[in-house]
Enzyme design. Structure first.
Site, PDB file in Angstrom:
ATOM      1  N   ASP A  32     -40.099 -50.167 -13.780  1.00 28.54           N
ATOM      2  CA  ASP A  32     -39.208 -49.228 -13.099  1.00 28.54           C
ATOM      3  C   ASP A  32     -37.775 -49.743 -13.154  1.00 28.54           C
ATOM      4  OD1 ASP A  32     -38.037 -47.336 -11.522  1.00 28.54           O
ATOM      5  OD2 ASP A  32     -39.350 -47.624  -9.781  1.00 28.54           O
ATOM      6  N   HIS A  63     -35.379 -47.960 -12.093  1.00 29.47           N
ATOM      7  CA  HIS A  63     -34.912 -47.496 -10.783  1.00 29.47           C
ATOM      8  C   HIS A  63     -33.487 -46.952 -10.822  1.00 29.47           C
ATOM      9  CE1 HIS A  63     -35.121 -47.792  -6.227  1.00 29.47           C
ATOM     10  NE2 HIS A  63     -36.382 -47.508  -6.545  1.00 29.47           N
ATOM     11  N   GLU A 100     -39.564 -46.359 -16.338  1.00 26.80           N
ATOM     12  CA  GLU A 100     -39.270 -45.338 -15.328  1.00 26.80           C
ATOM     13  C   GLU A 100     -37.787 -45.327 -14.978  1.00 26.80           C
ATOM     14  OE1 GLU A 100     -40.520 -44.489 -10.680  1.00 26.80           O
ATOM     15  OE2 GLU A 100     -41.984 -45.360 -12.050  1.00 26.80           O
ATOM     16  N   GLU A 144     -38.885 -38.558  -9.661  1.00 26.64           N
ATOM     17  CA  GLU A 144     -38.916 -38.639  -8.202  1.00 26.64           C
ATOM     18  C   GLU A 144     -37.670 -38.041  -7.570  1.00 26.64           C
ATOM     19  OE1 GLU A 144     -37.833 -42.986  -6.780  1.00 26.64           O
ATOM     20  OE2 GLU A 144     -38.699 -43.035  -8.801  1.00 26.64           O
ATOM     21  N   HIS A 197     -45.163 -39.519  -8.625  1.00 25.33           N
ATOM     22  CA  HIS A 197     -44.546 -40.610  -7.870  1.00 25.33           C
ATOM     23  C   HIS A 197     -45.104 -40.569  -6.451  1.00 25.33           C
ATOM     24  CE1 HIS A 197     -41.090 -42.206  -5.421  1.00 25.33           C
ATOM     25  NE2 HIS A 197     -41.037 -43.075  -6.408  1.00 25.33           N
TER      26      HIS A 197
END
Length: 390
Positions: free
Chosen positions: A183, A185, A209, A235, A285
């Protein structure tokens, strides 16, 4: 006979979750989750509006309620409204399933699989030693994990800050023998993200991700063409309309809508179908509570393009305060989330398939709201004092 809504309530509970309870005139209760990490009070305000609008309405008309909640106030979409709507929508599906005596997946067309592949988290917000955590996840029954790629990184930083990430991924893949999603992020900007994506490629992550912030479909599409690793995000996209540019630009390989942010089961299902049209997989998610996870599983059981499900059991957010709560805390039947050979069995109880301990939820809400501020994500700054992406 109409199933009139008589009560809509919401509960703020540790570690950072917002549960929604809906009751109908015959006493049937449905549970939903509208958690929006860091913006709890805003969602509570939106839920007050939904209370005023939908108490007295027929709970059976889920689609009509969804349309009115989404379009009826002219301004629509966004994380706050969609999270509040998520909580209401999931609860309405839970009620419908309970009234009909079937799990929600039966109402969505039935199962295409009888179990759901899952992954657990390792590493936390400041990833360092992940091997011990990966081996513990393996012992718990997982075959796949996810970890954050980096700590705070500057817009353009020294390449040395990426070396630790590469080594951690290598360890999990080669020494622990597990699949690993990485991730980013949204912490990395383009100049750093494309370097790290290339460096990780030889170790074949399960996916990358949010390689960039979700405001950049063109840049993500460009990056996706430079690596073979599947690109995942979603997400911070809240409707099928938000996913559209990423799908049309062939920017992603895996859609990751969050059922507590994207309008609940109704819109998660719509996004799954839209993604399938573009040969894009579904991996919802869900670093959230048990209600959101159960809702995701109901959709996963019916979606041909589903691949893997995130779950928050023993996740760092839950364990920061060991006295707070974990995935099973508010459940009366936690065994339904047992992990075996990397999978959870289908949730076959009526509704979303789990039983919530209402008394414990009410007590936790009363204590939490009286003694603590709602959860906030940290604000990170670099060595020069400027803000960094969290």
């Amino acid at each position: 006979m109409p199933s009139t809504i008589t009560k809509i309530e919401y509960f703020r509970v540790p570690p950072r979750w917002l549960f929604v309870r809906v009751e109908t005139v015959d006493g049937t209760v449905g549970w939903g989750e509208g958690t929006l990490e860091g913006h709890t009070e805003a969602v509570e305000g939106a839920l007050k509006d939904l209370q005023e609008r939908f108490v007295g309405v027929n709970a059976s008309n889920i689609q009509d309620i969804w349309q009115i909640a989404y379009m009826g106030r002219f301004y629509r979409g966004g994380p706050v409204l969609m999270s509040a709507l998520s909580g209401l929508d999931i609860a309405l599906w839970d009620i419908k399933g309970k009234k009909m005596g079937v799990p929600v997946y039966e109402l969505l067309g039935g199962m295409v699989r009888d179990r759901v592949k899952v992954y657990g988290w390792i590493g936390g917000d400041h990833p360092s030693d992940v091997m011990k955590a990966a081996l513990e996840r393996k012992r718990q029954g997982f075959t796949a994990v996810k970890m954050n790629a980096t700590d705070a990184v500057s817009w353009i930083d020294s390449p040395n800050v990426l070396k630790g990430t590469v080594e951690r991924v290598r360890q999990v893949r080669e020494e622990a023998g597990m699949d690993v999603g990485v991730d980013f992020h949204g912490r990395l900007h383009k100049g750093m993200a494309k370097q790290l994506a290339k460096l990780l490629e030889p170790y074949q992550p399960l996916f990358i991700e949010e390689p960039l912030l979700p405001t950049q479909p063109e840049e993500i599409a460009e990056l996706s063409k430079t690596v073979s690793t599947p690109i995942a995000l979603g997400e911070r996209l809240y409707t099928r309309h938000d996913f559209r540019p990423y799908l049309e630009k062939c920017a992603i390989d895996i859609a990751q809508p969050d059922v507590a942010h994207c309008g609940g089961i109704t819109e998660l299902r719509n996004i799954a179908i839209l993604a399938e049209t573009y040969d894009v997989a579904l991996a919802p998610h869900c670093p959230l509570g048990p209600i959101a996870l159960a809702a995701c599983i109901q959709v996963a059981l019916t979606s041909p393009n589903f691949v893997i499900q995130e779950m928050s059991w023993k996740m760092h957010y839950n364990l920061d305060d060991p006295s707070a709560a974990d995935l099973h805390t508010y459940m009366s039947n936690p065994q339904v989330f047992n992990v075996q050979d990397g999978h959870i069995e289908a949730l076959t109880n009526p509704g979303i398939g789990i039983e919530i301990d209402e008394d414990r939820v009410r007590k936790a809400d009363a204590t939490y709201t009286a003694s603590q501020q709602a959860w906030r994500n940290p604000v990170w700054r670099g060595q020069d004092g400027s803000m960094r992406e969290w």
